[in-house]
Scaffold this motif. Structure first.
Motif, PDB file in Angstrom:
ATOM      1  N   ASN A  55     -10.247  10.895   7.919  1.00 32.07           N
ATOM      2  CA  ASN A  55      -9.796  12.144   8.174  1.00 32.07           C
ATOM      3  C   ASN A  55      -8.368  12.109   8.945  1.00 32.07           C
ATOM      4  O   ASN A  55      -7.997  13.049   9.442  1.00 32.07           O
ATOM      5  CB  ASN A  55     -10.765  12.941   9.188  1.00 32.07           C
ATOM      6  CG  ASN A  55     -12.153  13.232   8.384  1.00 32.07           C
ATOM      7  OD1 ASN A  55     -11.987  13.356   7.025  1.00 32.07           O
ATOM      8  ND2 ASN A  55     -13.269  13.259   8.845  1.00 32.07           N
ATOM      9  N   ILE A  56      -7.956  10.914   9.349  1.00 29.51           N
ATOM     10  CA  ILE A  56      -6.559  10.771  10.114  1.00 29.51           C
ATOM     11  C   ILE A  56      -5.482  11.124   9.161  1.00 29.51           C
ATOM     12  O   ILE A  56      -5.577  10.767   7.854  1.00 29.51           O
ATOM     13  CB  ILE A  56      -6.408   9.352  10.497  1.00 29.51           C
ATOM     14  CG1 ILE A  56      -7.712   8.645  11.428  1.00 29.51           C
ATOM     15  CG2 ILE A  56      -5.014   9.245  11.284  1.00 29.51           C
ATOM     16  CD1 ILE A  56      -7.894   9.243  12.628  1.00 29.51           C
ATOM     17  N   ASP A  57      -4.795  11.960   9.622  1.00 30.75           N
ATOM     18  CA  ASP A  57      -3.503  12.590   8.888  1.00 30.75           C
ATOM     19  C   ASP A  57      -2.369  11.394   8.773  1.00 30.75           C
ATOM     20  O   ASP A  57      -1.825  11.650   7.632  1.00 30.75           O
ATOM     21  CB  ASP A  57      -2.926  13.784   9.727  1.00 30.75           C
ATOM     22  CG  ASP A  57      -3.851  14.851   9.979  1.00 30.75           C
ATOM     23  OD1 ASP A  57      -4.631  15.317   8.882  1.00 30.75           O
ATOM     24  OD2 ASP A  57      -4.165  15.394  11.232  1.00 30.75           O
ATOM     25  N   ILE A  58      -2.038  10.925   9.581  1.00 33.93           N
ATOM     26  CA  ILE A  58      -0.882   9.867   9.740  1.00 33.93           C
ATOM     27  C   ILE A  58      -1.282   8.522  10.205  1.00 33.93           C
ATOM     28  O   ILE A  58      -1.981   8.184  10.927  1.00 33.93           O
ATOM     29  CB  ILE A  58       0.132  10.680  10.515  1.00 33.93           C
ATOM     30  CG1 ILE A  58       0.399  12.110  10.378  1.00 33.93           C
ATOM     31  CG2 ILE A  58       1.630   9.781  10.433  1.00 33.93           C
ATOM     32  CD1 ILE A  58       1.534  12.930  11.300  1.00 33.93           C
ATOM     33  N   ILE A  59      -0.633   7.545   9.221  1.00 35.12           N
ATOM     34  CA  ILE A  59      -0.805   6.247   9.493  1.00 35.12           C
ATOM     35  C   ILE A  59       0.550   5.710  10.147  1.00 35.12           C
ATOM     36  O   ILE A  59       1.734   5.856   9.432  1.00 35.12           O
ATOM     37  CB  ILE A  59      -1.474   5.214   8.653  1.00 35.12           C
ATOM     38  CG1 ILE A  59      -2.644   6.225   7.813  1.00 35.12           C
ATOM     39  CG2 ILE A  59      -1.741   4.048   9.013  1.00 35.12           C
ATOM     40  CD1 ILE A  59      -3.752   6.255   8.540  1.00 35.12           C
ATOM     41  N   SER A  60       0.646   5.027  11.333  1.00 33.82           N
ATOM     42  CA  SER A  60       1.925   4.698  11.982  1.00 33.82           C
ATOM     43  C   SER A  60       1.882   3.096  11.991  1.00 33.82           C
ATOM     44  O   SER A  60       0.930   2.473  12.547  1.00 33.82           O
ATOM     45  CB  SER A  60       1.913   5.229  13.297  1.00 33.82           C
ATOM     46  OG  SER A  60       3.051   4.526  14.156  1.00 33.82           O
ATOM     47  N   LEU A  61       2.710   2.321  11.396  1.00 31.86           N
ATOM     48  CA  LEU A  61       2.892   1.004  11.073  1.00 31.86           C
ATOM     49  C   LEU A  61       4.126   0.261  11.360  1.00 31.86           C
ATOM     50  O   LEU A  61       5.250   0.923  11.654  1.00 31.86           O
ATOM     51  CB  LEU A  61       2.069   0.478   9.907  1.00 31.86           C
ATOM     52  CG  LEU A  61       3.034   0.924   8.403  1.00 31.86           C
ATOM     53  CD1 LEU A  61       2.635  -0.025   7.672  1.00 31.86           C
ATOM     54  CD2 LEU A  61       2.706   2.574   8.305  1.00 31.86           C
ATOM     55  N   GLU A  62       4.126  -0.975  11.440  1.00 37.20           N
ATOM     56  CA  GLU A  62       5.401  -1.584  11.808  1.00 37.20           C
ATOM     57  C   GLU A  62       5.996  -2.074  10.450  1.00 37.20           C
ATOM     58  O   GLU A  62       5.167  -2.947   9.693  1.00 37.20           O
ATOM     59  CB  GLU A  62       4.890  -2.826  12.644  1.00 37.20           C
ATOM     60  CG  GLU A  62       5.859  -3.620  13.360  1.00 37.20           C
ATOM     61  CD  GLU A  62       5.445  -4.597  14.248  1.00 37.20           C
ATOM     62  OE1 GLU A  62       6.004  -5.785  14.296  1.00 37.20           O
ATOM     63  OE2 GLU A  62       4.718  -4.481  15.120  1.00 37.20           O
ATOM     64  N   CYS A  63       7.287  -1.996  10.236  1.00 33.43           N
ATOM     65  CA  CYS A  63       7.815  -2.467   8.702  1.00 33.43           C
ATOM     66  C   CYS A  63       9.056  -3.252   9.306  1.00 33.43           C
ATOM     67  O   CYS A  63       9.315  -4.279   8.647  1.00 33.43           O
ATOM     68  CB  CYS A  63       8.144  -1.312   8.043  1.00 33.43           C
ATOM     69  SG  CYS A  63       6.627  -0.456   7.382  1.00 33.43           S
TER      70      CYS A  63
END
Length: 349
Positions: free
Chosen positions: A252-260
């Protein structure tokens, strides 16, 4: 209003977390630096620092602004300090995220939140701007990994208790006008079995009933020696995200924040998140060299092969507390300029 504001901006920019603190508040370019002020002076000093941090973001042209974590010494322990059931004087040495040893407080009884932790700070930020605001909280799994548990004797049980507490705080932050609540979970890059067994469920408990947008931020950590040494052991491809993305895509999490940017994360892993909004880290926080706008644009273009344009949020890889304010400002400017290049390309079709 802010939700609509967000929808109107293509590729809205933001930071993953902390920004450098001014030298009169804490030792610059240092993580967990002690405060230089106390009492009433500290309260007003933190508010002044928050105003400066906000201005730094606004001058760069950041779309979704934050407090830059100016009122926190540390992204996890500052929250825990306000809870009951944890003794900061009774310390034990534990292995943090299987990477380095740290002296941590002990859970000695049932954990609870006697009063709101960041709500007054969030109200203060809300009063300073009409822009969408994002607020970061530690995630349950990263919280349990920063403590010695002498009460529950179960990582999962303690994580569920923290999830309930985080949910109370998150609901009050939402009521204070926060548009996006982010949960920092670097532990999701380490304890894959636990993440899939109960970590994501715990996170869903923390966001239960929220109407604002929610983010989980999963990174490879600040640019400190313990993290950079660990990264050297990960080989030529960092595929850690592969183990948790499929279940996060279903969550149910809206946004995934990651390292690119400058990481060895294969960009095609983003395909596992299809349909989710993704905060793409296009700024390397482990280096003092300031990206060019074109470098940022190149990272965003690669991400656009796997993420729809209306779901891509350009961001920094992690927090920038250990950097100088000058370098952090340069990096914010590059992020905004790079996003603008790609926006114009998308508009031109």
């Amino acid at each position: 209003m802010n939700k609509h504001l967000l929808q109107k901006v293509l590729l809205p920019t933001s930071t993953a977390g902390s920004l450098p603190k001014p030298s009169w508040l804490a030792e610059p370019e240092t993580l967990w630096s002690p405060w230089k002020l106390q009492g009433e002076e500290l309260i007003s000093g933190k508010q002044d620092a928050l105003r400066l941090s906000l201005q730094q973001q606004q001058l760069a042209g950041i779309d979704i602004v934050s407090d830059g974590e100016q009122s926190r010494q540390h992204f996890v322990t500052t929250f825990i300090e306000h809870l009951s059931g944890v003794d900061f004087n009774q310390r034990k040495t534990v292995r943090i995220r299987n990477r380095y040893d740290a002296s941590v407080p002990t859970v000695i009884g049932p954990v609870s939140r006697p009063k709101p932790v960041f709500v007054e700070d969030a109200k203060f930020l809300r009063g300073q701007t009409t822009q969408p605001i994002k607020w970061a909280l530690p995630g349950p799994m990263t919280m349990i990994d920063t403590l010695y548990d002498d009460h529950y004797k179960s990582r999962e049980k303690l994580a569920w208790e923290f999830a309930k507490i985080l949910n109370q705080e998150a609901k009050e932050l939402e009521a204070a006008g926060v548009d996006i609540i982010q949960f920092d979970e670097p532990a999701f890059n380490v304890f894959f079995d636990e993440v899939n067994d109960w970590g994501i469920k715990c996170l869903e408990r923390a966001i239960e009933g929220l109407k604002c947008e929610t983010v989980v931020h999963i990174c490879y950590g600040y640019g400190i020696k313990a993290n950079t040494d660990w990264k050297k052991t990960l080989g030529s491809e960092w595929r850690q995200y592969e183990a948790v993305f499929p279940k996060l895509q279903q969550s149910n999490i809206d946004i995934i924040s990651l390292e690119c940017h400058n990481s060895r994360v294969p960009m095609e892993l983003l395909a596992l998140l299809r349909g989710k909004k993704v905060m793409v880290g296009a700024i390397d926080v482990a280096s003092n060299s300031i990206e060019t706008a074109e470098e940022v644009a190149a990272t965003l273009r690669k991400a656009l092969q796997y993420v729809d344009a209306d779901k891509l949020y350009p961001c920094t890889n992690c927090g920038m507390a250990p950097l100088s304010r000058q370098v952090a400002s340069g990096k914010l400017n590059a992020l905004v300029a790079g996003a603008e290049i790609v926006r114009n390309e998308l508009a031109a079709g």
